[in-house]
Design a protein around this motif. Structure first.
Motif, PDB file in Angstrom:
ATOM      1  N   ASP A   1      -7.025  -1.168   0.879  1.00 10.37           N
ATOM      2  CA  ASP A   1      -6.202  -0.030   0.485  1.00 10.37           C
ATOM      3  C   ASP A   1      -4.783  -0.301   0.978  1.00 10.37           C
ATOM      4  O   ASP A   1      -4.507  -0.233   2.178  1.00 10.37           O
ATOM      5  CB  ASP A   1      -6.751   1.252   1.113  1.00 10.37           C
ATOM      6  CG  ASP A   1      -5.920   2.472   0.774  1.00 10.37           C
ATOM      7  OD1 ASP A   1      -4.924   2.349   0.022  1.00 10.37           O
ATOM      8  OD2 ASP A   1      -6.271   3.555   1.261  1.00 10.37           O
ATOM      9  N   LEU A   2      -3.903  -0.645   0.062  1.00 11.91           N
ATOM     10  CA  LEU A   2      -2.531  -1.029   0.425  1.00 11.91           C
ATOM     11  C   LEU A   2      -1.523   0.076   0.112  1.00 11.91           C
ATOM     12  O   LEU A   2      -0.356  -0.214  -0.140  1.00 11.91           O
ATOM     13  CB  LEU A   2      -2.145  -2.326  -0.292  1.00 11.91           C
ATOM     14  CG  LEU A   2      -2.971  -3.555   0.082  1.00 11.91           C
ATOM     15  CD1 LEU A   2      -2.533  -4.753  -0.744  1.00 11.91           C
ATOM     16  CD2 LEU A   2      -2.853  -3.866   1.566  1.00 11.91           C
TER      17      LEU A   2
ATOM     18  N   SER B   1      -5.030  -5.999  -2.989  1.00 10.19           N
ATOM     19  CA  SER B   1      -5.313  -4.593  -3.275  1.00 10.19           C
ATOM     20  C   SER B   1      -6.648  -4.403  -3.995  1.00 10.19           C
ATOM     21  O   SER B   1      -7.126  -3.284  -4.116  1.00 10.19           O
ATOM     22  CB  SER B   1      -4.180  -3.965  -4.078  1.00 10.19           C
ATOM     23  OG  SER B   1      -4.109  -4.522  -5.363  1.00 10.19           O
TER      24      SER B   1
ATOM     25  N   ARG C   1      -0.222  -9.479  -3.187  1.00 13.02           N
ATOM     26  CA  ARG C   1      -0.455  -8.031  -3.115  1.00 13.02           C
ATOM     27  C   ARG C   1      -1.502  -7.559  -4.132  1.00 13.02           C
ATOM     28  O   ARG C   1      -2.401  -6.799  -3.788  1.00 13.02           O
ATOM     29  CB  ARG C   1       0.845  -7.269  -3.333  1.00 13.02           C
ATOM     30  CG  ARG C   1       0.672  -5.762  -3.247  1.00 13.02           C
ATOM     31  CD  ARG C   1       1.930  -5.030  -3.659  1.00 13.02           C
ATOM     32  NE  ARG C   1       3.044  -5.312  -2.800  1.00 13.02           N
ATOM     33  CZ  ARG C   1       3.487  -4.482  -1.852  1.00 13.02           C
ATOM     34  NH1 ARG C   1       2.898  -3.311  -1.686  1.00 13.02           N
ATOM     35  NH2 ARG C   1       4.507  -4.804  -1.104  1.00 13.02           N
TER      36      ARG C   1
END
Length: 96
Positions: A66-67, A62, A58
Motif C-alpha cells: 500500500d503506497l 504497488s 512504484r
C-alpha cells in the motif's frame, strides 16, 4: 523476486517490531523493509539507491504494497535501519 516470495517477505517482516516513535510513522515499516530488500537484491548499495529503486518500480511495488503515502525517502530508509533491532531483523531474514 516472484509474487510468492514477495508475499512471504511481507508475511515474515510484518512481525518486525517498529522502533520509531509516533512522530516518525508516516511510512509503514513493511514498505520500508520490503522496498529496501528488493532494492538491495537489485544491486542497490545506498539509501539513495533504495529511494530511486522505489520511484522507478512504484507501479510494480504497488501491486503488493500500500503506497498511498508514497515511496520512503532516503532519510527514512536511513533512520529506520539505524533504529532496527539487528537481532529481530536477522531472525526475520533467516525465517524468510
Amino acid at each position: 523476486m516472484n509474487p510468492e516470495q514477495l508475499k512471504l517477505a511481507v508475511q515474515h517482516f510484518s512481525e518486525l517490531p517498529d522502533p520509531r516513535t509516533n512522530r516518525g510513522l508516516n511510512q509503514p515499516l513493511i514498505n520500508v523493509i520490503v522496498i529496501a530488500l528488493c532494492a538491495v537484491l537489485s544491486d542497490a548499495d545506498s539509501f539513495y539507491d533504495m529511494e530511486d529503486f522505489g520511484e522507478l518500480k512504484r507501479d510494480w511495488l504497488s501491486s503488493f504494497l500500500d503506497l498511498h503515502t508514497g515511496i520512503p525517502s532516503h532519510d527514512t530508509f536511513n533512520r529506520v535501519f539505524a533504529r532496527l533491532d539487528p537481532t529481530h531483523f536477522q531472525a526475520c531474514v533467516l525465517d524468510w
